[in-house]
Write a protein that holds these residues in place. Structure first.
Motif, PDB file in Angstrom:
ATOM      1  N   GLY A   1      48.426  46.334  44.675  1.00 17.75           N
ATOM      2  CA  GLY A   1      47.276  47.669  45.034  1.00 17.75           C
ATOM      3  C   GLY A   1      47.474  49.108  44.151  1.00 17.75           C
ATOM      4  N   SER A   2      47.838  49.176  43.537  1.00 15.98           N
ATOM      5  CA  SER A   2      48.156  49.842  42.936  1.00 15.98           C
ATOM      6  C   SER A   2      47.074  49.759  41.290  1.00 15.98           C
ATOM      7  CB  SER A   2      49.701  50.133  42.058  1.00 15.98           C
ATOM      8  OG  SER A   2      50.076  49.329  41.295  1.00 15.98           O
ATOM      9  N   LEU A   3      46.527  48.122  41.211  1.00 19.92           N
ATOM     10  CA  LEU A   3      46.259  47.960  39.695  1.00 19.92           C
ATOM     11  C   LEU A   3      44.874  48.415  40.798  1.00 19.92           C
ATOM     12  CD1 LEU A   3      47.543  45.249  38.466  1.00 19.92           C
ATOM     13  CD2 LEU A   3      47.538  48.028  37.837  1.00 19.92           C
ATOM     14  N   ASP A   4      43.971  48.482  42.142  1.00 18.71           N
ATOM     15  CA  ASP A   4      42.673  48.368  42.541  1.00 18.71           C
ATOM     16  C   ASP A   4      42.038  47.304  41.801  1.00 18.71           C
ATOM     17  OD1 ASP A   4      40.924  49.772  44.022  1.00 18.71           O
ATOM     18  OD2 ASP A   4      40.256  50.426  42.524  1.00 18.71           O
ATOM     19  N   LEU A   5      42.779  46.274  41.892  1.00 22.08           N
ATOM     20  CA  LEU A   5      41.903  45.065  41.741  1.00 22.08           C
ATOM     21  C   LEU A   5      41.633  43.832  43.166  1.00 22.08           C
ATOM     22  CD1 LEU A   5      43.484  43.564  38.668  1.00 22.08           C
ATOM     23  CD2 LEU A   5      41.064  44.144  38.847  1.00 22.08           C
ATOM     24  N   PRO A   6      40.554  43.350  42.865  1.00 21.59           N
ATOM     25  CA  PRO A   6      40.613  42.928  44.296  1.00 21.59           C
ATOM     26  C   PRO A   6      41.698  41.475  44.576  1.00 21.59           C
ATOM     27  CG  PRO A   6      38.294  42.132  43.077  1.00 21.59           C
ATOM     28  CD  PRO A   6      38.774  42.848  42.175  1.00 21.59           C
ATOM     29  N   PHE A   7      42.393  41.052  45.739  1.00 21.89           N
ATOM     30  CA  PHE A   7      43.304  39.901  45.660  1.00 21.89           C
ATOM     31  C   PHE A   7      43.026  39.087  46.993  1.00 21.89           C
ATOM     32  CE2 PHE A   7      45.243  43.388  47.534  1.00 21.89           C
ATOM     33  CZ  PHE A   7      45.818  42.957  48.178  1.00 21.89           C
ATOM     34  N   VAL A   8      43.591  37.862  46.692  1.00 22.76           N
ATOM     35  CA  VAL A   8      43.880  37.660  48.207  1.00 22.76           C
ATOM     36  C   VAL A   8      44.985  36.585  47.948  1.00 22.76           C
ATOM     37  CG1 VAL A   8      42.284  35.520  46.255  1.00 22.76           C
ATOM     38  CG2 VAL A   8      42.862  35.309  48.668  1.00 22.76           C
ATOM     39  N   ALA A   9      45.801  37.069  49.702  1.00 24.18           N
ATOM     40  CA  ALA A   9      47.139  36.528  49.639  1.00 24.18           C
ATOM     41  C   ALA A   9      46.931  36.086  51.125  1.00 24.18           C
ATOM     42  CB  ALA A   9      47.515  37.628  49.199  1.00 24.18           C
ATOM     43  N   VAL A  10      48.364  34.919  51.080  1.00 22.20           N
ATOM     44  CA  VAL A  10      48.570  34.620  52.159  1.00 22.20           C
ATOM     45  C   VAL A  10      49.175  35.443  53.270  1.00 22.20           C
ATOM     46  CG1 VAL A  10      50.009  32.493  53.224  1.00 22.20           C
ATOM     47  CG2 VAL A  10      48.659  32.700  51.068  1.00 22.20           C
ATOM     48  N   ASP A  11      49.592  35.066  54.327  1.00 24.78           N
ATOM     49  CA  ASP A  11      49.999  36.105  54.791  1.00 24.78           C
ATOM     50  C   ASP A  11      51.338  35.933  55.171  1.00 24.78           C
ATOM     51  OD1 ASP A  11      51.600  38.722  57.088  1.00 24.78           O
ATOM     52  OD2 ASP A  11      48.969  38.670  57.804  1.00 24.78           O
TER      53      ASP A  11
END
Lengths: 345, 345
Positions: free
Chosen positions: B148-158
């Motif tokens: 989050g701190s990088l403010d890059l879009p990401f996709v993750a698994v919950d």
DNA sequence: GGCGACAGCGTAACCGGTTACAATGGCGAA
DNA sequence: TTCGCCATTGTAACCGGTTACGCTGTCGCC
């Protein structure tokens, strides 16, 4: 993004000097080099590989064109390639034929100007077509494809010998009625495996003509074969599937039908997919070291790039090795042979 | 290899006209275009993508940087990426961090000038370091990494929610003593899964503090955990392994020790590797659609390339879903609970 | 002191495309 | 017929590096 010109300006030198300093060539005094390096740091300069490869006429990249980007075969072959490529600082550009001839041509064409060489695996493409698509000036190694007429180096798996050995092993375990489940008709691997099976049967068990059921390498086709076996009451005391995938489907369906493996029939596959050893009983199979297909291919390509003149003569043939597991455990006593002859299933 | 200049000369036109004709731009008469195309055919001209990308300032290539190029996780993620990339005519350049921080930096730097954007999966890299390596000007999407701190879009698994749900399911099946086999300590996925387990246990089965055994995602560590369970006589009626790999090892070793699954203990994993459904009994697990990790990431990247301003806010969280198979089949009757409490193994 | 050798550095051409801008020429309108 | 407009085509700059070649100045030597 900072360019070399920016760096040169910042360091108070010409682009030529900056380039030389950065690339560690001679003819640059220590203070000059230091100044350039300081500018690089300050401007966060990273050389533009695209521009660089334009003049150097090399990209440090090899193109890998595979029939699909899917499953264990794919990941293993890439792993093998990367292992060798990485040592030589090479990058991998992926191409995918997506099963269509047209896409194959496009994938190969798209590689021009991006790569120094090509690793191509065209399992169901005719040599003449392939020759049309390939750029003769681009070093190319074929994977799992013997196209002697093209005179390109290739690396292949000895499917024929593997299938022959597997058939021998089944017979050695006392099987008499071995049935083969074939792979796709147009697929070279499948055809070679079938030939190996047929020849081994002819030589060793010549009294009977071999039975071959159709298949397409899929798990479902293995299941279908199992139903044919059971419902058709085909006499069999061993089934040799042209790949593990089909063997897995076969075994599952046999189990549902109440047929015991290896009690009633022995089963063998080909490939040694990871799943093979996890089944219970474990699946007897021919182990193909797919990663070696990739690494060997990459090594050939590197030699080609170094300028060695390699043709089809420098092909490497990998011999698979037999892994015996539970599905071919010998039956207790010679009872098997006679019982099989009577009513195998 | 023929260049555009060669084509132009052959067709008797200028390079500009040749370029326009080839790229199908307007302002070229039909006869001229035909002449150019004839020259293209004759000389076997294929545009040099490297040169083209230099002026167009786009490469139609995305860089994919993964921790390693190995196994099913890798092949599935690539498949997902390729699926989307192919639709947009994008190529894939593979990078590999080979487990080292230094290599990671090199892999990222080598991408400059070769790609239009980056898909990066840095499972055990600190955000600050990552920020240093990444070029802020290069569109980048993180895979399976919430920075989050990088403010890059990401996709993750919950992972948290998945583990929570799995734990709930085990308890719902009547388990009382659930043991967790954790993954590598520094691994984010592993930590999230462990948290999910702990929280679920705390909320639902608060009477007991949860038992956690160490592991490292490998099959061997699953076997080791099994030996700990058996030899240590740990009371347990269910084991939740942080991934399927460990669950597989666990089950194999339990079988050797004569412990029945799910008769004596239920077992659950995470990931739904292909092997999971082929075990008998089948392995209950949380299905993670790894290919969607790739395809979603690629879709985010495409939007970034189109100019959309995407930050961490546009992250996508994929929720895994529970696949119940044989290893958690409920025991017949309530006997389980009491029996377990007495002497679970 | 004058010469050549040589190290260090800069200028500019080049890799193979794209494209802004200028040049050309055909055509209709005045 | 002449002018202007526009479609077609050509010239040349440019993308961001590399590198052949030429220039400059220092040094050793006769």
């Amino acid at each position: 993004m900072a360019t070399l010109r920016d760096v040169a300006r910042e360091a108070g030198v010409s682009v030529a000097t900056a380039s030389r300093a950065i690339n560690g060539l001679g003819n640059v005094t220590a203070p000059t080099r230091a100044a350039v390096m300081a500018a690089v740091k300050k401007l966060n300069f990273v050389p533009h590989s695209g521009a660089r490869s334009l003049t150097r006429r090399k990209t440090d990249t090899v193109g890998v064109i595979l029939p699909d980007l899917f499953g264990e075969f794919f990941s293993e072959i890439i792993r093998g390639i990367d292992l060798v490529a990485h040592e030589s600082g090479m990058h991998l550009l992926l191409g995918n034929m997506h099963g269509s001839t047209h896409e194959t041509a496009a994938a190969i064409a798209a590689m021009r100007g991006r790569v120094d060489g090509l690793l191509v695996m065209p399992p169901d493409l005719k040599p003449e077509l392939l020759a049309d698509y390939l750029d003769p000036a681009l070093p190319t190694v074929l994977l799992n494809y013997d196209a002697g007429s093209l005179d390109l180096p290739f690396v292949a798996v000895d499917n024929y010998r593997g299938a022959y050995a597997m058939t021998e092993a089944l017979l050695a375990h006392g099987a008499r009625q071995v049935i083969h489940i074939a792979g796709p008709k147009h697929n070279r691997d499948a055809r070679d495996r079938q030939r190996g099976f047929v020849d081994a049967m002819a030589k060793i068990a010549k009294e009977r003509s071999p039975v071959i059921l159709p298949g397409d390498f899929s798990e479902e086709s293995g299941e279908k074969a199992a139903r044919l076996l059971v419902e058709g009451q085909l006499p069999a005391d061993a089934v040799f599937a042209a790949n593990d995938q089909m063997a897995v489907g076969l075994i599952a369906e046999l189990a549902r039908a109440g047929v015991s493996v290896p009690g009633d029939v022995m089963v063998a596959g080909f490939d040694d997919i990871p799943l093979a050893r996890h089944l219970s009983p474990g699946l007897t199979t021919m182990q193909v070291n797919i990663d070696r297909l990739g690494s060997t291919g990459m090594m050939l390509l590197l030699r080609l790039l170094r300028g060695d003149a390699l043709g089809a003569a420098s092909a490497t043939i990998l011999t698979p090795n037999l892994i015996e597991r539970g599905t071919t455990a010998s039956a207790p006593g010679a009872a098997r042979a006679t019982a099989a002859a009577a009513s195998p299933l």
